[in-house]
Scaffold this motif. Structure first.
Motif, PDB file in Angstrom:
ATOM      1  N   GLU A   1      20.473  52.253  20.372  1.00  0.00           N
ATOM      2  CA  GLU A   1      21.178  50.988  20.569  1.00  0.00           C
ATOM      3  C   GLU A   1      21.068  50.588  22.043  1.00  0.00           C
ATOM      4  OE1 GLU A   1      24.813  50.535  17.553  1.00  0.00           O
ATOM      5  OE2 GLU A   1      24.997  52.297  18.862  1.00  0.00           O
TER       6      GLU A   1
ATOM      7  N   THR B   1      15.053  44.927  16.796  1.00  0.00           N
ATOM      8  CA  THR B   1      15.811  43.809  16.225  1.00  0.00           C
ATOM      9  C   THR B   1      16.857  43.371  17.240  1.00  0.00           C
ATOM     10  OG1 THR B   1      17.338  45.342  15.124  1.00  0.00           O
ATOM     11  CG2 THR B   1      15.487  44.507  13.819  1.00  0.00           C
TER      12      THR B   1
ATOM     13  N   ASN C   1      20.474  41.244  18.094  1.00  0.00           N
ATOM     14  CA  ASN C   1      21.756  40.769  17.563  1.00  0.00           C
ATOM     15  C   ASN C   1      22.526  40.061  18.668  1.00  0.00           C
ATOM     16  OD1 ASN C   1      22.186  42.119  14.702  1.00  0.00           O
ATOM     17  ND2 ASN C   1      21.208  43.629  16.008  1.00  0.00           N
TER      18      ASN C   1
ATOM     19  N   THR D   1      17.980  48.614  18.356  1.00  0.00           N
ATOM     20  CA  THR D   1      18.839  47.470  18.045  1.00  0.00           C
ATOM     21  C   THR D   1      19.408  46.958  19.360  1.00  0.00           C
ATOM     22  OG1 THR D   1      19.419  48.433  15.901  1.00  0.00           O
ATOM     23  CG2 THR D   1      20.795  46.648  16.708  1.00  0.00           C
TER      24      THR D   1
ATOM     25  N   HIS E   1      16.723  56.155  16.402  1.00  0.00           N
ATOM     26  CA  HIS E   1      17.368  54.841  16.400  1.00  0.00           C
ATOM     27  C   HIS E   1      18.249  54.738  17.645  1.00  0.00           C
ATOM     28  CE1 HIS E   1      20.339  51.770  14.493  1.00  0.00           C
ATOM     29  NE2 HIS E   1      19.509  51.212  15.356  1.00  0.00           N
TER      30      HIS E   1
END
Length: 233
Positions: free
Chosen positions: A10, A122, A124, A70, A8
């Protein structure tokens, strides 16, 4: 056999041009398990939106293995176009809008959608210049790129300038102009009945009509002021 967990990561991004269009730059931060890498680049002539897109593209293309990513961006243009499915619809429509003109920055949207498919991504939205630590850092990096000595040519933007008419909305002004939707020559039509409402100050004497897709276009040359005689009956 043990299945390796998908990492994962960022991704924080920012970009801009000064003026817009003008010299530009983007900043990108990748974070994974406490480690952080920073990147930036500058461009001679570009736009805010192109730099916001490039910041995301650059970061995603730096990731060497499939990952859950993300993305944090202060660009509604980027975030909404992905999260609300607009970019996918543009792709399905061959990067052409309903009115017949090309989608702006389609070279970068194609590149972004291609790299997104390699990961689980995704998006944001974060408010810019509001104290978000990584966003502020990306803004700083983008300015480093913007003011760097070895700025890059934004070939995609230069190509846009050479073919700008393909991106502008087609003008429908006279009979024979091509329909925005299907490129069929329009014809002039006069309404069989003209209804004028109380307090109406003008009406259209005729309109342009597409015999293929049935689209109607109201044009300025057909505009007529309502006279006293028009309101008698």
């Amino acid at each position: 056999m043990e299945i390796k967990a998908i990492p994962h990561i960022e991704l924080f991004t920012d970009g801009g041009a000064e003026p817009n269009p003008g010299k530009g730059g983007f900043g990108t931060i990748l974070k994974y398990k406490g480690r952080q890498k920073e990147f930036f680049a500058g461009y001679e002539l570009t736009t805010n939106n192109r730099m916001e897109l490039m910041a995301v593209i650059f970061g995603l293309e730096k990731i060497k293995t499939k990952a859950k990513v993300t993305v944090y961006s202060d660009s509604k243009y980027v975030v909404d176009s992905i999260e609300k499915g607009w970019a996918e619809n543009w792709e399905k429509n061959n990067w052409t809008k309903k009115k017949g003109n090309l989608v702006l920055n389609n070279d970068l949207w194609k590149r972004l959608l291609t790299v997104i498919k390699k990961h689980e991504v995704t998006f944001n939205w974060v408010k810019g210049h509001a104290g978000h630590v990584e966003n502020e850092r990306c803004d700083y990096l983008a300015n480093l790129g913007k003011n760097s000595e070895d700025k890059i040519k934004d070939e995609g933007y230069l190509d846009y300038l050479e073919h700008i008419e393909d991106y502008q909305e087609k003008s429908i002004e006279k009979e024979g102009d091509l329909c925005r939707k299907c490129n069929t020559p329009t014809v002039k039509k006069t309404p069989k009945k003209r209804k004028i409402k109380p307090n109406q100050s003008f009406y259209f004497e005729y309109y342009l009509y597409c015999p293929n897709c049935k689209a109607m276009y109201m044009v300025e040359d057909a505009k007529r002021d309502v006279s006293d005689e028009d309101t008698l009956f």
